[in-house]
Each structure stands twice: as C-alpha cells, then as structure tokens.
Write an enzyme that holds these catalytic residues in place. Structure first.
Site, mmCIF file in Angstrom:
data_model
loop_
_atom_site.group_PDB
_atom_site.id
_atom_site.type_symbol
_atom_site.label_atom_id
_atom_site.label_comp_id
_atom_site.label_asym_id
_atom_site.label_seq_id
_atom_site.Cartn_x
_atom_site.Cartn_y
_atom_site.Cartn_z
ATOM 1 N N ARG A 107 78.463 3.896 148.471
ATOM 2 C CA ARG A 107 78.312 4.637 149.718
ATOM 3 C C ARG A 107 77.160 5.620 149.545
ATOM 4 O O ARG A 107 77.178 6.448 148.640
ATOM 5 C CB ARG A 107 79.588 5.407 150.042
ATOM 6 C CG ARG A 107 79.456 6.376 151.207
ATOM 7 C CD ARG A 107 80.771 7.118 151.420
ATOM 8 N NE ARG A 107 80.703 8.070 152.506
ATOM 9 C CZ ARG A 107 80.748 9.391 152.343
ATOM 10 N NH1 ARG A 107 80.851 9.932 151.155
ATOM 11 N NH2 ARG A 107 80.699 10.197 153.393
ATOM 12 N N HIS A 151 74.618 13.099 157.047
ATOM 13 C CA HIS A 151 75.342 13.800 155.978
ATOM 14 C C HIS A 151 74.740 15.209 155.848
ATOM 15 O O HIS A 151 73.959 15.478 154.948
ATOM 16 C CB HIS A 151 75.197 12.999 154.672
ATOM 17 C CG HIS A 151 76.222 13.322 153.625
ATOM 18 N ND1 HIS A 151 77.166 12.429 153.184
ATOM 19 C CD2 HIS A 151 76.447 14.458 152.930
ATOM 20 C CE1 HIS A 151 77.926 12.991 152.255
ATOM 21 N NE2 HIS A 151 77.513 14.221 152.079
ATOM 22 N N GLU A 197 82.016 14.270 157.380
ATOM 23 C CA GLU A 197 82.652 15.590 157.432
ATOM 24 C C GLU A 197 82.149 16.486 158.571
ATOM 25 O O GLU A 197 81.795 17.650 158.348
ATOM 26 C CB GLU A 197 82.432 16.348 156.105
ATOM 27 C CG GLU A 197 83.022 15.639 154.915
ATOM 28 C CD GLU A 197 82.764 16.359 153.573
ATOM 29 O OE1 GLU A 197 82.092 17.414 153.572
ATOM 30 O OE2 GLU A 197 83.236 15.867 152.555
ATOM 31 N N ASN A 338 87.659 12.049 153.419
ATOM 32 C CA ASN A 338 87.250 12.639 152.142
ATOM 33 C C ASN A 338 88.375 13.562 151.723
ATOM 34 O O ASN A 338 88.634 14.581 152.359
ATOM 35 C CB ASN A 338 85.944 13.432 152.292
ATOM 36 C CG ASN A 338 84.766 12.541 152.643
ATOM 37 O OD1 ASN A 338 84.902 11.318 152.690
ATOM 38 N ND2 ASN A 338 83.621 13.154 152.873
ATOM 39 N N TYR A 340 90.351 15.669 148.626
ATOM 40 C CA TYR A 340 90.258 16.213 147.278
ATOM 41 C C TYR A 340 91.531 16.909 146.823
ATOM 42 O O TYR A 340 91.854 16.903 145.652
ATOM 43 C CB TYR A 340 89.101 17.218 147.178
ATOM 44 C CG TYR A 340 87.737 16.589 147.210
ATOM 45 C CD1 TYR A 340 87.059 16.302 146.032
ATOM 46 C CD2 TYR A 340 87.113 16.274 148.413
ATOM 47 C CE1 TYR A 340 85.798 15.726 146.043
ATOM 48 C CE2 TYR A 340 85.846 15.693 148.440
ATOM 49 C CZ TYR A 340 85.197 15.428 147.253
ATOM 50 O OH TYR A 340 83.953 14.845 147.269
ATOM 51 N N GLU A 391 85.588 9.835 149.788
ATOM 52 C CA GLU A 391 85.323 10.772 148.695
ATOM 53 C C GLU A 391 86.648 11.218 148.101
ATOM 54 O O GLU A 391 87.601 11.517 148.813
ATOM 55 C CB GLU A 391 84.557 12.016 149.181
ATOM 56 C CG GLU A 391 83.151 11.724 149.651
ATOM 57 C CD GLU A 391 82.360 12.982 150.013
ATOM 58 O OE1 GLU A 391 82.751 14.085 149.574
ATOM 59 O OE2 GLU A 391 81.354 12.842 150.727
#
Ligand SMILES: *[C@@H]1O[C@H](CO)[C@@H](O)[C@H](O)[C@H]1NC(C)=O
Ligand SMILES: *[C@@H]1O[C@H](CO)[C@@H](O)[C@H](O)[C@H]1NC(C)=O
Ligand SMILES: *[C@@H]1O[C@H](CO)[C@@H](O)[C@H](O)[C@H]1NC(C)=O
Ligand SMILES: *[C@@H]1O[C@H](CO)[C@@H](O)[C@H](O)[C@H]1NC(C)=O
Length: 501
Positions: A107, A151, A197, A338, A340, A391
């Site tokens: 990606r 991005h 995002e 994404n 985390y 992500e």
C-alpha cells in the site's frame, strides 16, 4: 501515521495509563498463513505513503504539498521528507525486499503534486513515469498495488489559492486528479483508497492545529497560521466526503465495468472502551465511536452524520442536501481501517461546548490486541462491509535495536486477533503493517520508527536492514511460523516504557 500520534494522546490524557509487563501480555497460541484465506480473497501486505518514503521532493517537476511546508516549519524535530527513504530512486530495491519478505500487497500513495504539480491542469510526465514504473515493478513480482490518492498532502498551490479543503474548488480538483489516476493506472491497480485518515486530518489539521495545514483557533490550539476550530474541521470533513463520493461515482460509472477494481475510504479507528461501568462513560464511549468513526462511516452507509454530532455541533456541522446524501450513501466497495490501539473513554459532558474535543483528553492506551477483533465486530453495525486493515503496527525508538521483540509481539498479537475476527464472520480482506520501512513520521520525523526494515540514515546509500519483526513476518507469510515468540529479558524494558510514560 506514527508514534507521534500516540504521544499526543499520552500528553493529553489525564488517566493513568495501564502498565503492562511483557510476560502478562503474551497469549500462547500458534497459527500460520494457511489459517487465513489466500489471495485474492485475503492479502497480507505493508504500507507507506508518498511523502514519507519517496524523497526527491524537488526533483523531476514535483511541487510542494502542505506536508512539505509543515515539515519545513520545524514541527518534526527539524527533519523533513526531502530525501526520506529515497524510494523514488530505490523502488526496484524496495520491491525486491518486498519479494524477499513475501509481501502479497504493497500500500502506497500517489503524490498529487508530483503527478499534477499545479494541483489542476497539466500532468507531469516524469511523475506519471515513476508511478507506472513502481506499479509495473510490483505487478511483475506478483505484488498487488493498493493505492491511496490522498495521504495528508494537499498541493500547496491549492492551499494558497483557495484554502485547500475548505473550498469546494478542491473537491473538483481532486476528482479531476483521481480521474487521471484511474485512466493511467486503473488497468493494473484494482484497489483504490480515496482518502487516508480524513478523520485525523480534519481533527488534527483544523481543530488542534497539530498536523498540516496547522489551522486552529484559541483556546483549542495555539501557534496556528489561522483557522477556526469550531467550524473548519466539520467543513473540511464535509468537502472530503463529497470529494470521495464524486470520485467513487466517477469510478463506478466510467471505469469499474472495464477495470474491475474496488474503491473505498480509510479511517483511523481506535477500539474504545468505557473507563468505568458508569452509564455516562458507556454513553461517552458510543459518542467517541460516533464522532471519530461515524463522522465518515454514517454518511457512507446511511447518508447522514450521526445524530449526536448534529445535536452537539448544531449549525457548525454542514447539512447534506438530498442529492449529496444520495451521492455519499453507498459510495464504496470496501472500508479501510487504520487501527493501532484501544482507548478508555471517560465522560466529560461538562466540555460539550468544546465540540469534538470532548473525548480526546480522556483517553489511555492499553496494549489490547483483542481490540481489533472487537472493532471488526463493531463494523457489523455498518452492514459488515469488506474491510482492509490498512495500518497496524508499533513504534520503537529508531536507533534502539534490530532485535525488535516488542513490535514482533505486537504484530503477532494483532494478527491472532484478526484470525479470531475472521472466524467469527468478519469480512476483513487484508492486513497491512505500518510501515514497510522506517519512514519519515508525521510528528517525530526520524526519531521513532515503525518499520519492518531499519533505514540507516548515516549511510549515503540509505541501506535497509531487516529487523526481527521483518524476519518473523516473512516466516509467517511463507507459511513457516508456528512458534510463539520468546521474550528476551534484555528487551522487555522497551515494551514497558512504551506503556508507562
Ligand atoms: C503551473 O503553473 C505555472 C504558472 O501558471 C505555469 O507556468 C506552469 O507551466 C504550470 N505547470 C504545469 C506542469 O502545468
Ligand atoms: C468561527 O466561526 C463561527 C461561525 O461562523 C463564528 O461564530 C466564530 O466567531 C468563529 N471563530 C473564530 C475564532 O473565528
Ligand atoms: C541515531 O544515530 C545516529 C548516528 O549514530 C545519530 O546521528 C542520531 O542522532 C541518532 N538518533 C537518535 C534519535 O538517537
Ligand atoms: C539481547 O538479547 C539478544 C538475544 O538473546 C542478544 O542477541 C543481544 O545481544 C542482547 N542485547 C544486549 C544489548 O544485551
């Protein structure tokens, strides 16, 4: 994304962050690549973005984006992406590393201002050539390109001319840029993400002023170049949703039948848990989902913002016309997440006049791989659409060690959680580790790294070195990984300091 992001939340948090000892975290289990569906049904990959890896910032006709401007204004520990990992010149070497690692997909993002330096108008032939080369190199080695169009990198010229995403003119410019990408690359690229995002971009770029384009107003942020934290995040998100929808409609209408690709949008998504069982905290947790994830997913799935956002933001959040609502609703083939970490939410209704900031100050970040499974379970509320985890990863101090056991343990935990999610009916289609290399991080510059590969910045050739996590991922991808990771005592301090700052 990056550590930096995590650190912001740490600075903002008023809660004690759960301390975890390494040996308490490790669940003993074993699994292999063969436990997951195989490509094309499910792919394992790794991620980067253009400004963070390409370098060659002023070469071959590229013009700056708002990220160049931000990085050159001293926000990133004095570092910038002028050279970054120099992937612009080293893409063949990097694709070779991907092949060695066994990646099934890569990606990356296209730099709008490299392809169309003025934001609108003429295409830069050198930019076109670069992305054609990269895409061909990937395809020739059997690696699926997953391409992001935006991005965090609005062409600076559009920011200067009409305020970037505050203006509908940028919506139009974006659709024209996307059209060129589909036309030029769509014969080989089957996975398109319009925005990376956008929830963080709007919140951090236009409310807190911590990311480019550094816009905010007092008391919500300081040292900004201008802005209005009460209104601009909502306006920017609205314009991005309209740009996404128009782009997806264009793809559906003009390209999909012939090219057979898929298009989606990618949001940053925590798993949220209530800080206590108090009803206020439980309600606040739902509010966190609605503000951060529902902000984009509710319009995409239902055609409008969550009720609580309209109620709390009142006239400050734009209204969709009937036509816009119809355009936005259903304008995706897949969603990207994404993910985390998990965050604990405490009710702060007292701050309601502070719009979107009401929840962010009250968060903590326990290591909790099962958060991914729960997040995917939550996506069933949105009709269980196809999902790419675009992500997931963990940072360490960049110079620390190649023996990155904490990262390896993190990745293993989250892949295990993903497997659990798939077994309970999640529609996940892929998993990508952030990041392939130690890239230029958003706030940290080069101080921390998420990479599977360390990049030696002191070597003029920017040599890449595999970390232990790259070796583990590679073994896993080649079907060889059944072992549970041993944690060597000399490294466990790293993971502890990670959680106890
Ligand atoms: C960008 O705009 C400038 C000024 O209008 C013009 O001179 C230049 O040729 C344009 N560049 C491209 C690649 O279109
Ligand atoms: C932000 O915009 C709102 C609505 O237009 C206005 O009432 C408010 O005064 C503005 N705030 C700042 C700091 O400019
Ligand atoms: C990493 O090491 C290099 C060379 O040894 C040094 O120049 C740099 O400042 C170090 N960075 C950090 C974050 O310690
Ligand atoms: C840490 O442990 C690893 C594996 O046991 C070993 O190879 C490495 O040399 C140790 N590092 C230090 C700094 O002691």
């Amino acid at each position: 994304m990056g550590t930096s992001f995590v650190i912001i939340f740490m600075l903002m948090t008023v809660l004690v962050v759960a301390e975890m000892k390494a040996d308490e975290v490790e669940g003993v289990r074993s699994f292999s690549r063969l436990d997951f569906p195989l490509p094309p049904h499910f792919v394992f990959g790794s991620s980067t973005s253009s400004y963070q890896v390409e370098g060659a910032a002023f070469e071959d006709g590229r013009k700056p984006s708002i990220w160049d401007t931000y990085a050159h204004s001293g926000y990133t520990n004095g570092a910038n992406g002028d050279i970054a990992c120099d992937e612009y010149h080293k893409y063949k070497e990097d694709v070779h590393l991907m092949v060695e690692t066994g990646l099934e997909a890569y990606r990356f993002s296209i730099s709008w201002s490299r392809l169309i330096p003025n934001g609108t108008g003429a295409v830069n032939p050198k930019g076109l050539q670069y992305y054609n080369n990269l895409i061909n190199e990937l395809i020739n080695h059997g690696i699926e390109p997953h391409v992001t169009l935006f991005h965090y990198d609005t062409p600076q010229i559009l920011e200067d001319e009409y305020g970037g995403w505050l203006s509908k003119k940028t919506v139009k410019a974006f659709v024209a840029y996307a059209n060129i990408c589909f036309r030029e690359f769509g014969d080989r690229v089957l996975h398109w993400t319009t925005f990376n995002e956008p929830n963080v971009f709007a919140h951090y770029g236009y409310d807190l002023g911590l990311f480019q384009p550094s816009r905010c107003s007092s008391p919500f942020g300081t040292n900004c170049v201008g802005g209005n934290s009460s209104t601009e995040p909502y306006i920017v998100a609205h314009n991005i949703l309209l740009a996404h929808a128009a782009t997806a409609r264009l793809y559906f209408k003009k390209y999909k039948a012939e090219q057979h690709g898929l298009i989606g949008l990618d949001v940053y998504a925590y798993w949220y848990v209530p800080y206590t069982n108090a009803p206020e905290d439980v309600i606040a947790t739902q509010r966190a989902f609605d503000f951060f994830i529902g902000w984009f997913l509710n319009p995409l799935v239902h055609g409008d913002y969550p009720d609580v956002m309209k109620k709390n933001a009142e006239t400050r959040i734009p209204t969709f016309t009937k036509l816009e609502s119809r355009l936005v609703k259903g304008s995706f083939d897949f969603l990207g997440l994404n993910h985390y970490s998990t965050i604990q939410v405490e009710d702060m209704s007292i701050n309601l006049q502070m719009d979107v900031r009401d929840f962010t100050e009250d968060m903590a970040l326990p290591y909790n791989p099962s958060g991914l499974r729960e997040l995917l379970e939550y996506m069933k509320n949105y009709g269980n659409p196809p999902i790419y985890i675009y992500e997931n990863g963990q940072s360490t101090i960049r110079n620390e060690t190649l023996h990155d056991v904490p990262r390896l343990r993190y990745i293993q935990g989250y892949i295990g959680s993903l497997l659990d999610a798939l077994r309970s009916g999640s529609n996940a289609r892929g998993y990508f580790i952030w990041s392939f290399l130690d890239v230029f991080e958003l706030l940290d510059g080069f101080e921390s790294g998420y990479g599977l590969y360390y990049v030696d910045l002191d070597d003029k050739n920017l040599k890449r070195y595999p970390k232990l996590s790259a070796q583990w991922y590679s073994n896993f991808l080649k079907g060889r990984s059944h072992q549970v990771i041993e944690i060597s005592p000399n490294i466990s301090y790293l993971s502890q300091s990670q959680f106890s700052q």
